[in-house]
Motif scaffolding. Structure first.
Motif, PDB file in Angstrom:
ATOM      1  N   ARG A  89       0.818  -1.218   0.000  1.00 34.19           N
ATOM      2  CA  ARG A  89       0.000   0.000   0.000  1.00 34.19           C
ATOM      3  C   ARG A  89       0.850   1.266   0.000  1.00 34.19           C
ATOM      4  N   ARG A 128      -6.058 -11.979  -5.222  1.00 30.78           N
ATOM      5  CA  ARG A 128      -6.856 -10.794  -4.889  1.00 30.78           C
ATOM      6  C   ARG A 128      -8.207 -11.161  -4.293  1.00 30.78           C
ATOM      7  N   ASP A 168      -9.219  -8.613  -1.816  1.00 29.04           N
ATOM      8  CA  ASP A 168      -9.269  -7.268  -2.398  1.00 29.04           C
ATOM      9  C   ASP A 168     -10.588  -7.124  -3.147  1.00 29.04           C
ATOM     10  N   ASP A 169     -11.471  -6.281  -2.644  1.00 26.15           N
ATOM     11  CA  ASP A 169     -12.799  -6.133  -3.242  1.00 26.15           C
ATOM     12  C   ASP A 169     -12.856  -5.071  -4.338  1.00 26.15           C
ATOM     13  N   ARG A 170     -11.726  -4.495  -4.688  1.00 25.00           N
ATOM     14  CA  ARG A 170     -11.757  -3.518  -5.773  1.00 25.00           C
ATOM     15  C   ARG A 170     -12.219  -4.191  -7.060  1.00 25.00           C
TER      16      ARG A 170
END
Length: 302
Positions: free
Chosen positions: A113, A235, A238-240
């Motif tokens: 990040r 991922r 990772d909810d993107r």
């Protein structure tokens, strides 16, 4: 008595110019000095060390990643610099920069990040996806036998990370037999013809498996292909969103064996049942940072 000034006006102009140069000269020539200094530095010290603010992109949503090989990885503000920070727990990290800029990197600037610092290449394994394969323990002879439909039982080694690939082979990280998932003994090519569909898998943690179970349950929030891609790229936590363009770029980049024709893929419901059995019989191959991991066959993904 001073001699008379024959040309008073030109002399006056010259004196004014000299005065201005004396007064403002340093400011006026500062850009020129900086440019000359930078050119001199590039000539004798090489290119400047990169300082990116975003991870390097491989293709679409795939960014350059690496797996730290142990806890307490020391980082520095510059390649081969003094220690500045320690990454206490082993983890997957993003790669922001490499050094040197050409040839095999000796140092990687990593983060999660945010950039953290430069890490020695010996402390990590560059690995963009979670793709792994199982290969026979007795080398190429057994692999060739399997490629010719000889399905005699063979002893499997630990799951090997797939680092790169071509149209007819993959390159994997070979673990030190005494330290699997801790020390890399080399990079080894394997012919695609020697790998059966069940030899392909993803390296998944228990929390990621539980996330995958939720994503394949009733009323899934995204198409099965997207969920499969998330598992392959690591991922699942990772909810993107992954746009159609991103998915197309990733699928085009990945080995063809990873995405079979739609008719050969397991349904969401069938995948959920298969994943539930894996969860019930969880047998981790490695663990770090309090998280356990194991090989999950691609055939179990939707």
């Amino acid at each position: 008595m001073l001699p008379p000034i024959r040309y008073p006006l030109p002399t006056l102009v010259l004196l004014v110019i000299l005065g201005l140069i004396t007064w403002r000269g340093e400011t006026m020539i500062r850009p020129l000095k900086s440019a000359l200094a930078e050119r001199w530095q590039r000539q004798f010290e090489g290119p400047p060390v990169p300082n990116s603010t975003e991870p390097k992109v491989v293709a679409g949503p795939i960014i350059r990643k690496a797996l730290l090989l142990h806890d307490d990885v020391i980082t520095s503000d510059h390649p081969a610099g003094s220690p500045s920070e320690t990454i206490r727990l082993r983890m997957f990290v993003d790669i922001y920069d490499v050094w040197p800029l050409s040839g095999p990197p000796d140092f990687y600037r990593v983060g999660n990040r945010r950039p953290i610092g430069w890490v020695n290449a010996n402390d990590l394994l560059p690995w963009e996806t979670r793709l792994v394969v199982h290969v026979p323990d007795d080398g190429s002879a057994a692999a060739d036998a399997r490629a010719s439909n000889d399905h005699r039982p063979t002893t499997s080694r630990p799951a090997l990370p797939v680092l790169s690939w071509t149209a007819d082979s993959v390159e994997v990280a070979r673990w030190d037999e005494a330290l699997p998932w801790q020390a890399v003994s080399g990079r080894v090519p394997i012919r695609l013809a020697a790998l059966r569909p069940e030899d392909w898998g993803v390296w998944i943690s228990r929390p990621e498996l539980l996330s995958l179970l939720r994503r394949t349950g009733p009323n899934p929030g995204e198409p099965a292909k997207t969920t499969r891609l998330r598992a392959i790229l690591g991922r699942l936590s990772d909810d993107r969103p992954l746009s159609a363009k991103d998915q197309a770029a990733a699928i085009a980049f990945l080995p063809a064996q990873v995405f079979m024709p739609e008719g050969n893929l397991m349904s969401i419901l069938g995948s959920n049942e298969s994943l539930a059995r894996v969860n019930e019989n969880w047998k981790p191959e490695a663990s770090w940072g309090g998280v356990s991991f194991q090989f999950l066959p691609l055939s179990a993904l939707p």
